[in-house]
Motif scaffolding. Sequence first.
Motif, PDB file in Angstrom:
ATOM      1  N   VAL A 158       0.875  -1.217  -0.174  1.00 28.26           N
ATOM      2  CA  VAL A 158      -0.047   0.122   0.124  1.00 28.26           C
ATOM      3  C   VAL A 158       1.029   1.269   0.055  1.00 28.26           C
ATOM      4  O   VAL A 158       0.693   2.248  -0.785  1.00 28.26           O
ATOM      5  CB  VAL A 158      -1.029   0.053   1.132  1.00 28.26           C
ATOM      6  N   MET A 159       1.806   1.207   0.783  1.00 26.40           N
ATOM      7  CA  MET A 159       2.704   2.533   0.823  1.00 26.40           C
ATOM      8  C   MET A 159       3.686   2.637  -0.348  1.00 26.40           C
ATOM      9  O   MET A 159       3.804   3.743  -0.742  1.00 26.40           O
ATOM     10  CB  MET A 159       3.741   2.221   2.006  1.00 26.40           C
ATOM     11  N   ALA A 160       3.869   1.471  -0.971  1.00 20.90           N
ATOM     12  CA  ALA A 160       4.682   1.624  -2.362  1.00 20.90           C
ATOM     13  C   ALA A 160       3.660   2.183  -3.422  1.00 20.90           C
ATOM     14  O   ALA A 160       4.189   2.971  -4.397  1.00 20.90           O
ATOM     15  CB  ALA A 160       5.174   0.090  -2.675  1.00 20.90           C
ATOM     16  N   MET A 161       2.523   1.834  -3.384  1.00 26.83           N
ATOM     17  CA  MET A 161       1.576   2.374  -4.336  1.00 26.83           C
ATOM     18  C   MET A 161       1.400   3.764  -4.037  1.00 26.83           C
ATOM     19  O   MET A 161       0.998   4.604  -5.060  1.00 26.83           O
ATOM     20  CB  MET A 161       0.182   1.563  -4.364  1.00 26.83           C
ATOM     21  N   ILE A 162       1.218   3.991  -2.699  1.00 26.64           N
ATOM     22  CA  ILE A 162       1.134   5.624  -2.643  1.00 26.64           C
ATOM     23  C   ILE A 162       2.372   6.377  -3.104  1.00 26.64           C
ATOM     24  O   ILE A 162       2.255   7.456  -3.921  1.00 26.64           O
ATOM     25  CB  ILE A 162       1.058   5.948  -0.934  1.00 26.64           C
ATOM     26  N   GLY A 163       3.470   5.619  -2.953  1.00 23.76           N
ATOM     27  CA  GLY A 163       4.720   6.249  -3.473  1.00 23.76           C
ATOM     28  C   GLY A 163       4.436   6.272  -5.164  1.00 23.76           C
ATOM     29  O   GLY A 163       5.074   7.477  -5.793  1.00 23.76           O
ATOM     30  N   ARG A 164       4.019   5.418  -5.911  1.00 18.94           N
ATOM     31  CA  ARG A 164       3.637   5.520  -7.117  1.00 18.94           C
ATOM     32  C   ARG A 164       2.754   6.533  -7.540  1.00 18.94           C
ATOM     33  O   ARG A 164       3.061   7.204  -8.571  1.00 18.94           O
ATOM     34  CB  ARG A 164       3.330   4.047  -7.864  1.00 18.94           C
ATOM     35  N   ALA A 165       1.770   6.712  -6.924  1.00 22.58           N
ATOM     36  CA  ALA A 165       0.691   7.769  -7.040  1.00 22.58           C
ATOM     37  C   ALA A 165       1.342   9.061  -7.120  1.00 22.58           C
ATOM     38  O   ALA A 165       1.161   9.858  -7.689  1.00 22.58           O
ATOM     39  CB  ALA A 165      -0.444   7.690  -6.309  1.00 22.58           C
ATOM     40  N   HIS A 166       2.250   9.252  -6.069  1.00 26.66           N
ATOM     41  CA  HIS A 166       2.829  10.349  -5.815  1.00 26.66           C
ATOM     42  C   HIS A 166       3.834  10.833  -6.993  1.00 26.66           C
ATOM     43  O   HIS A 166       3.841  11.971  -7.494  1.00 26.66           O
ATOM     44  CB  HIS A 166       3.701  10.227  -4.613  1.00 26.66           C
ATOM     45  N   GLU A 167       4.677  10.063  -7.329  1.00 24.90           N
ATOM     46  CA  GLU A 167       5.483   9.992  -8.653  1.00 24.90           C
ATOM     47  C   GLU A 167       4.364  10.577  -9.977  1.00 24.90           C
ATOM     48  O   GLU A 167       4.734  11.560 -10.700  1.00 24.90           O
ATOM     49  CB  GLU A 167       6.069   8.843  -9.071  1.00 24.90           C
ATOM     50  N   GLN A 168       3.477   9.795  -9.949  1.00 21.68           N
ATOM     51  CA  GLN A 168       2.640  10.117 -11.182  1.00 21.68           C
ATOM     52  C   GLN A 168       1.929  11.694 -10.963  1.00 21.68           C
ATOM     53  O   GLN A 168       1.780  12.411 -11.961  1.00 21.68           O
ATOM     54  CB  GLN A 168       1.289   9.119 -11.239  1.00 21.68           C
TER      55      GLN A 168
END
Length: 115
Positions: free
Chosen positions: A90-100
């Motif tokens: 979940v935290m990794a996906m938050i990181g990916r969403a942040h990059e986008q």
Amino acid sequence: MSLDWDEVSGFAASLPGTERATHYGGPAVKANGNAFVAPGREAGSFCLLIDRDTVDMLKETDPDTYWQTPHYEGWPAVLVRYDSADPERVMAMIGRAHEQALAKKRPRPRPKKAE
């Protein structure tokens, strides 16, 4: 381990170039003016704003964590249950969403309503 909005938004807000702001009248964390996490309207979940291909992959690989109501279908957003069995993902996906969100153009300001 079960997450909550304070942990999710705190982690998101700790990422570079973020700000706590509002999105559709509610709290959110934005990067470059683009929201990437918001509480969502469904109890026990928050909304992750991320590309549609990732939404589809997340729903397919972990439907117990990532899901949508008809309101979100077809949009680049997925609901994420706080009680995920894999909070690290979940935290990794938050990181990916942040990059986008950082990579997107900054939205144009909406005109102010006349009073």
